[in-house]
Every structure is written in structure tokens, then in C-alpha cells.
Write an enzyme that holds these catalytic residues in place. Structure first.
Site, PDB file in Angstrom:
ATOM      1  N   PHE A  12       0.949   4.628  -2.400  1.00 10.94           N
ATOM      2  CA  PHE A  12       0.809   6.185  -2.223  1.00 10.94           C
ATOM      3  C   PHE A  12       2.190   6.829  -2.698  1.00 10.94           C
ATOM      4  O   PHE A  12       2.129   7.809  -3.201  1.00 10.94           O
ATOM      5  CB  PHE A  12       0.762   6.015  -0.794  1.00 10.94           C
ATOM      6  CG  PHE A  12       0.559   7.683  -0.463  1.00 10.94           C
ATOM      7  CD1 PHE A  12      -0.562   8.335  -0.699  1.00 10.94           C
ATOM      8  CD2 PHE A  12       1.578   8.144   0.333  1.00 10.94           C
ATOM      9  CE1 PHE A  12      -0.979   9.736  -0.270  1.00 10.94           C
ATOM     10  CE2 PHE A  12       1.509   9.633   0.780  1.00 10.94           C
ATOM     11  CZ  PHE A  12       0.255  10.419   0.629  1.00 10.94           C
ATOM     12  N   TRP A  13       3.227   5.854  -2.776  1.00 18.77           N
ATOM     13  CA  TRP A  13       4.458   6.668  -3.473  1.00 18.77           C
ATOM     14  C   TRP A  13       4.097   7.096  -5.044  1.00 18.77           C
ATOM     15  O   TRP A  13       4.345   8.187  -5.185  1.00 18.77           O
ATOM     16  CB  TRP A  13       5.624   5.928  -3.194  1.00 18.77           C
ATOM     17  CG  TRP A  13       6.151   5.339  -2.034  1.00 18.77           C
ATOM     18  CD1 TRP A  13       7.006   4.368  -1.786  1.00 18.77           C
ATOM     19  CD2 TRP A  13       5.894   5.781  -0.559  1.00 18.77           C
ATOM     20  NE1 TRP A  13       7.180   4.138  -0.541  1.00 18.77           N
ATOM     21  CE2 TRP A  13       6.659   5.158   0.441  1.00 18.77           C
ATOM     22  CE3 TRP A  13       4.778   6.804   0.020  1.00 18.77           C
ATOM     23  CZ2 TRP A  13       6.497   5.223   1.702  1.00 18.77           C
ATOM     24  CZ3 TRP A  13       4.942   7.067   1.136  1.00 18.77           C
ATOM     25  CH2 TRP A  13       5.601   6.393   2.184  1.00 18.77           C
ATOM     26  N   GLY A  63       0.862  -0.992  -0.111  1.00 14.55           N
ATOM     27  CA  GLY A  63       0.082   0.030  -0.128  1.00 14.55           C
ATOM     28  C   GLY A  63       0.951   1.306  -0.016  1.00 14.55           C
ATOM     29  O   GLY A  63       0.470   2.148  -0.598  1.00 14.55           O
ATOM     30  N   ASP A  64       2.036   1.335   0.662  1.00 11.37           N
ATOM     31  CA  ASP A  64       2.849   2.510   0.652  1.00 11.37           C
ATOM     32  C   ASP A  64       3.205   2.781  -0.845  1.00 11.37           C
ATOM     33  O   ASP A  64       3.218   3.784  -1.153  1.00 11.37           O
ATOM     34  CB  ASP A  64       4.180   2.106   1.680  1.00 11.37           C
ATOM     35  CG  ASP A  64       4.671   0.973   1.545  1.00 11.37           C
ATOM     36  OD1 ASP A  64       4.268   0.046   0.523  1.00 11.37           O
ATOM     37  OD2 ASP A  64       5.704   0.612   2.247  1.00 11.37           O
ATOM     38  N   SER A  65       3.664   1.780  -1.552  1.00  9.66           N
ATOM     39  CA  SER A  65       4.205   1.980  -2.963  1.00  9.66           C
ATOM     40  C   SER A  65       3.156   2.556  -3.633  1.00  9.66           C
ATOM     41  O   SER A  65       3.302   3.310  -4.522  1.00  9.66           O
ATOM     42  CB  SER A  65       4.619   0.601  -3.580  1.00  9.66           C
ATOM     43  OG  SER A  65       5.742   0.158  -2.872  1.00  9.66           O
TER      44      SER A  65
END
Ligand code: UDP
Ligand code: MG
Length: 426
Positions: A194-195, A190-192
Site C-alpha cells: 500500500f505504501w 501488505g502495508d508495504s
């Protein structure tokens, strides 16, 4: 340096690590910060840790009180972050997971970089990643580097190594209709996602210093997804992040009691919660399938399958199927008598395999297969290891097993994604 940083810490059932994460924020040399502890309905041990810090006015706490049945519906940390973001009032936003610590200089170095480079919208730093065992002892470590300006930070930069300007949030919200995408399918990255949203507006500038250390525990998500086949294997002991152990039987997970402690102690597979929650909870485990049993004063040995006892007719069959005497459990006479009889386990001297025991590993012309519910499933050795199928594979040829169908394979399905994470060893 009058600039404020809003830190969002997501927490779920890692009390000891969580304490270190919070402490690492308290020890920042840059002290203009606010910390949002977003707890995802953890156990009491975890909330007790959080409560120790709530006297600090810079710390805010919210418990999601998420219902277990709802937990698998979104990428939880993204949901929690989205809930916190509207309340942040820092100039900069930074994310922290409960199994990570910021180094004391982290906020000050990042804020300094933003002041030095007014055009910077997002920065990231080098990260130390430590793999630990169940007891928290280091097994190995590596670094995720930060030496390039990244136009595509996805799968390169960890959740806890980034700081971005708060002003980016409005632009992201405007373009995408949300901050973080909390769709369930992104649980592992999920972080990727957002990045990638940030990268629509700006690159990530590197700070080539280790400013955070993250711990990969045996039940961290990445480990849990590692070597995981599309379906869990029947007859396994499994646990999710709350550490409760279940026995999987025909798509039902049965809570296990202390009675079977010796069985599951060293062979419980840590699996991601979304996997676990697909199986409905059944009754308390009675006698698990796929174990060897006998009664105290009688030599007959049985293998339990589908709730029946299958007598292992002789030593020849016992050895051929790679059973070991040390795995035999003693049951009460009455308990054993109460079990219906299944088809005995025999060994045909011709080599033909008939009614083999289930959940046994075979080498069929040197390739591993698992025999389960009447079907031979191709299986990778890594999956076999992950599920503690440790016995020496039973040798056979395709001719020997020709009466059985070959079923869907148990191969790892998430490892391509994990491999893409930038792993360096310097
Ligand atoms: N998390 C959460 N709810 C859950 C599971 C995890 O909020 O049901 C949080 C957890 O506290 C952590 C983040 O999601 O901050 C990532 O989880 P984890 O550290 O287990 O994943 P990994 O390190 O393997 O990527
Ligand atoms: Mg983690």
C-alpha cells in the site's frame, strides 16, 4: 485544530494487547478522531475487551465472522481495512494493529505536520519495536527511524507509523481498482504494497519522534515466518494465532489433549495461520509419533513411528541415536500392547546406518540433516532450533548413509523479506 482522524484498528486474538491499543487511542491529546475496530472473528476473550469500549460514540466495531477455511485466502488485515475505509469520514487516515500503542501525542503531532505542510500527503514517524517473550516480558528492542523523505517507503515504514490524507484514497482506487491489495501473497508485507501505491502520488515526510510502540510477540507474524521452511516438519507440535495446539502427522493436524501437555508445552512452533490452514484437521491425537515410551514395570524402550512401536534393542543404539532417558513416557501396558511392532532400532558396529529412527537430526560430515520418512533432508540449524530439534546431532558420513536418498532441504524461505525491514539499533 478541527481536523478529524479516522483510525482503523485490526484485531485478532490478542486480548491484552488489544486493550492497550484501544486505550492508547482514548488517551490521545487530539480528541477529534473516530476508531474502527475491525475484528477478524476473534475468540470471546477478545470480543469481551472490545465490548467494554462500545459505549464511546467515536468507536465503531465490525466482526468479520470469517470462516476458518476462508481465512487463508486474503491478507486479512488488508481485507478488513478495505471494508472500513468507505465508512471513514476523517480528513486523515491512520492504521493500528492490535499489538501496537500510539503515544498520546501521535495524532496531534501528525495533524500539526499536515497543517504546517499543506503539500504533505503522507507522513510517518519513528517507531519503537519491542520483542517480548511468552509472558510479555521484554527481550530486546530497537527503533525504526524516521529521518528521511521517502519516495519508496515500502519495507521501511511500519503499518502503525503512517498517516495519510483521505483524499489520496480516491486516486488510489482510481488507479488500482482497490485501496489495499489484499492478495494472499502479501500477508507478510501488505502495508508495504500500500505504501508503494501511495508513493505513486507522493513521498512520505518524516517526523523524527517515536510516536508508536509495537510489540513483537513469539506468535506475531514476523516471528512465525522467521526461519520457516517451505513445508512444516512432520511430527511437530504447531499452533496458529488462536493458540490451539496441533500435532502434524502426514499432512494432517491432530488436535492434542491435555494428556500430552508435558510434551508440547515447551516445543510448540508458532506458525502463520495460512500455513496451518493448509493442513486438514484430523481426529483427536491418540499416541503421537516420534516419542519414546515404555510400560511401568518393564525395561523395554520403544520409539513410536508411523503408529508402530520400534523396540530400541540395546543401550548402544539408544545412546548412538542421542535418545535421553528423561524423554521416556510411560504408557499403560494395554496401550503399548495394542500398538503393532515396527522394525527394531539397532546400531551396527560397522558404522553403516540401517533403519534409523525418524525425525532425528544428523551431522553428516558436519552438515545438519534431518532423517524423515526414509529420506535425509539437509536442514539449517535455525530451522532445527525453530522446530525444537534439540538433541545432539548423530554423527555420520555420506558413506554410512549411502543407501538413502537426499531429499529437499529444510531451509528458511522468508528471511530475505524480513531482512529488508529497516532495522536500526540506536
Ligand atoms: N490479523 C487479522 N487476521 C488474522 C491475523 C492477523 O486481522 O487472521 C491482523 C492482526 O490483528 C494485526 C495484523 O493483522 O492487526 C498483523 O498481524 P500480526 O500482528 O500478527 O503480524 P506481525 O506483527 O507479525 O506483522
Ligand atoms: Mg504485529
Amino acid at each position: 485544530m478541527g481536523e478529524k482522524v479516522s483510525i482503523i484498528l485490526t484485531s485478532y486474538n490478542k486480548p491484552h494487547y488489544l486493550q492497550n491499543a484501544i486505550e492508547s487511542v482514548m488517551k490521545q491529546t487530539h480528541d477529534l478522531w473516530e476508531l474502527f475496530i475491525m475484528d477478524d472473528h476473534s475468540n470471546e476473550e477478545t470480543t469481551a475487551v472490545i465490548h467494554k469500549y462500545l459505549h464511546d460514540r467515536r468507536i465503531r466495531y465490525q466482526n468479520s465472522f470469517i470462516h476458518p477455511a476462508e481465512r487463508l485466502k486474503t491478507t486479512r488485515y488488508a481485507t478488513l481495512i478495505n471494508a472500513a475505509l468507505p465508512f471513514t469520514d476523517g480528513d486523515y487516515i491512520s492504521y493500528l494493529t492490535d499489538d501496537t500503542v500510539y503515544h498520546p501525542e501521535r495524532l496531534s503531532r501528525m495533524v500539526q505536520t499536515f497543517s504546517d505542510k499543506p503539500e504533505a500527503q503522507a507522513v510517518y514517524s519513528k517507531q519503537k519495536v519491542i520483542h517480548v517473550n511468552e509472558r510479555g516480558e521484554e527481550i530486546s528492542h530497537f527503533y525504526r527511524n524516521a529521518n528521511a523523505v521517502l519516495d519508496q517507503a515500502a519495507f521501511q515504514v511500519d503499518h502503525c507509523s503512517v498517516m495519510h490524507r483521505r483524499s489520496l484514497l480516491d486516486r488510489i482506487q482510481h488507479k488500482y481498482g482497490s485501496y489495499w491489495d489484499d492478495d494472499m501473497k502479501h500477508w507478510n508485507h501488505g502495508d508495504s504494497i500500500f505504501w508503494a501505491r501511495i508513493n505513486n502520488f507522493a513521498p512520505f515526510l518524516p517526523i523524527n519522534e517515536v510516536l508508536d510502540t509495537t510489540y513483537k510477540t513469539p506468535d506475531s507474524f514476523q516471528n512465525a515466518y522467521r526461519f520457516l521452511p517451505a513445508d512444516l516438519i512432520d511430527g511437530s507440535f504447531v499452533k496458529g494465532s488462536d493458540q490451539n495446539v496441533y500435532f502434524l502427522d502426514q499432512d494432517v493436524r491432530h488436535p492434542v489433549g491435555e494428556r500430552w501437555g508435558s510434551l508440547y508445552l515447551n516445543r510448540t512452533v508458532a506458525v502463520p495461520d495460512p500455513y496451518l490452514f493448509q493442513y486438514k484437521i484430523g481426529k483427536f491425537l491418540n499416541i503421537p509419533n516420534y516419542i519414546l515410551v515404555k510400560e511401568a514395570d518393564h525395561p523395554a524402550i520403544f520409539y513410536i513411528e508411523a503408529g508402530k512401536k520400534r523396540r530400541i534393542v540395546d543401550q548402544y543404539a539408544f545412546q548412538f541415536y542421542q535418545f535421553k532417558r528423561k524423554d521416556i513416557l510411560t504408557l499403560e501396558k494395554e496401550e503399548l500392547e495394542a500398538l503393532p511392532e515396527g522394525i527394531p532400532i539397532t546400531r551396527d558396529r560397522s558404522g553403516l546406518i540401517e533403519n534409523p529412527p525418524g525425525r532425528r537430526l544428523f551431522f553428516i560430515e558436519r552438515e545438519p540433516f534431518l532423517f524423515l520418512n526414509g529420506v535425509f533432508h539437509p536442514m539449517s540449524e535455525q530451522v532445527a532450533r525453530k522446530f525444537f530439534l534439540h538433541h545432539k546431532p548423530i554423527p555420520a558420513s555420506f558413506r554410512n548413509i549411502q543407501q538413502f536418498p537426499i531429499g529437499k532441504p529444510f531451509y528458511p524461505v522468508y528471511d530475505e523479506i524480513i531482512k529488508k525491514l529497516n532495522i536500526s539499533t540506536d
